[in-house]
Design a protein around this motif. Structure first.
Motif, PDB file in Angstrom:
ATOM      1  N   PRO A  61       0.824  -1.206   0.000  1.00 18.98           N
ATOM      2  CA  PRO A  61       0.000   0.000   0.000  1.00 18.98           C
ATOM      3  C   PRO A  61       0.861   1.259   0.000  1.00 18.98           C
ATOM      4  N   GLY A  62       0.559   2.167  -0.913  1.00 12.42           N
ATOM      5  CA  GLY A  62       1.309   3.411  -1.011  1.00 12.42           C
ATOM      6  C   GLY A  62       2.572   3.332  -1.839  1.00 12.42           C
ATOM      7  N   THR A 120      -4.142   2.736  -0.853  1.00 16.96           N
ATOM      8  CA  THR A 120      -4.115   2.284   0.530  1.00 16.96           C
ATOM      9  C   THR A 120      -5.548   2.136   1.018  1.00 16.96           C
ATOM     10  N   THR A 162      -8.454   1.280   3.839  1.00 18.97           N
ATOM     11  CA  THR A 162      -8.723   1.269   5.274  1.00 18.97           C
ATOM     12  C   THR A 162      -9.745   0.161   5.567  1.00 18.97           C
ATOM     13  N   TYR A 192      -0.677  -5.868   6.771  1.00 16.47           N
ATOM     14  CA  TYR A 192      -0.970  -4.804   5.808  1.00 16.47           C
ATOM     15  C   TYR A 192      -0.960  -3.430   6.463  1.00 16.47           C
ATOM     16  N   TRP A 193      -1.715  -3.268   7.567  1.00 13.85           N
ATOM     17  CA  TRP A 193      -1.785  -1.966   8.216  1.00 13.85           C
ATOM     18  C   TRP A 193      -0.572  -1.708   9.101  1.00 13.85           C
ATOM     19  N   MET A 246       2.013  -0.110   6.951  1.00  9.29           N
ATOM     20  CA  MET A 246       1.695   1.285   6.681  1.00  9.29           C
ATOM     21  C   MET A 246       2.107   2.170   7.849  1.00  9.29           C
ATOM     22  N   GLU A 268       5.856   2.574   7.881  1.00  8.53           N
ATOM     23  CA  GLU A 268       6.319   3.495   6.846  1.00  8.53           C
ATOM     24  C   GLU A 268       6.041   4.941   7.264  1.00  8.53           C
TER      25      GLU A 268
END
Length: 215
Positions: A17-18, A62, A64, A203-204, A207, A210
């Protein structure tokens, strides 16, 4: 080719993601020019896999938890509508076709074949119980990113089998209310399986890490 390659990279986690989608790198890996990659990114942007930022490039979307919940709630509402209509209008021949597809899915050993037949099962119901406009919307939602994450989970075959049987029974009984309830509970389970799958992958967490690094 390029679209499937990028899409697979996102679903597998190779492109997190991102992450920026490096067009030059992909062109070199696939041995193609940048033109089909740009076309693929336009397609994937429309489907919600990537977002294009002017003068910066394309980046993996990304998601949520709320995005996933919203997606499956919308799909649930629309499929519930088609299932309700199908329960009232399905013919014996159409029902037999669905039952045949259900058997083929449960006996298939190839995951790709299972997935293709699963899509065909739901498309068959949609064709019975929907208008052309609603069908176009459902087709668009079928290829959205949350669905890909759901079908990448090892839990989806067993989940789908249980709910296919419920939908089939409701349609066979011409029970519109039971068909809608099965759809609602089905996509509620899809939501949970997808969120659990992404959490298990970190996954989160990735994020957050990062974001801390950038901060």
């Amino acid at each position: 080719m390029a679209s499937n390659y990028i899409r697979e990279g996102i679903v597998s986690g190779r492109l997190g993601p991102g992450a920026k989608v490096d067009q030059d790198e992909i062109a070199e890996e696939l041995g193609i020019s940048r033109l089909p990659i740009r076309e693929a990114l336009i397609e994937l942007t429309a489907k919600g896999f990537v977002e294009s930022i002017p003068r910066r490039g394309a980046f993996v979307v990304t998601l949520t938890v709320e995005d996933i919940e919203d997606h499956f709630e919308v799909v649930s509402l629309l499929f519930g509508l088609t299932a309700r209509r199908a329960a009232k209008s399905i013919t014996s021949e159409q029902l037999a076709g669905l039952q045949k597809l259900h058997t083929q899915i449960t006996t298939a050993r190839d995951p790709a074949a299972q997935l293709a037949l699963t899509y065909e099962f739901y498309r068959a119901i949609n064709r019975v119980g929907t208008s052309e406009r609603l069908l176009l919307t459902l087709r668009f939602l079928a290829f959205a990113l949350p669905n890909d994450f759901y079908f990448s989970s090892q839990r989806w075959p067993a989940t789908e089998t249980a709910y296919r049987e419920r939908v089939l029974n409701a349609l066979a009984d011409r029970d519109a209310r039971a068909a809608v309830k099965a759809a609602e509970e089905h996509f509620g389970t899809c939501t949970k399986v997808t969120i659990d799958e992404l959490r298990s992958r970190g996954y989160w967490s990735a994020m957050k890490d990062e974001a801390k690094a950038v901060g």
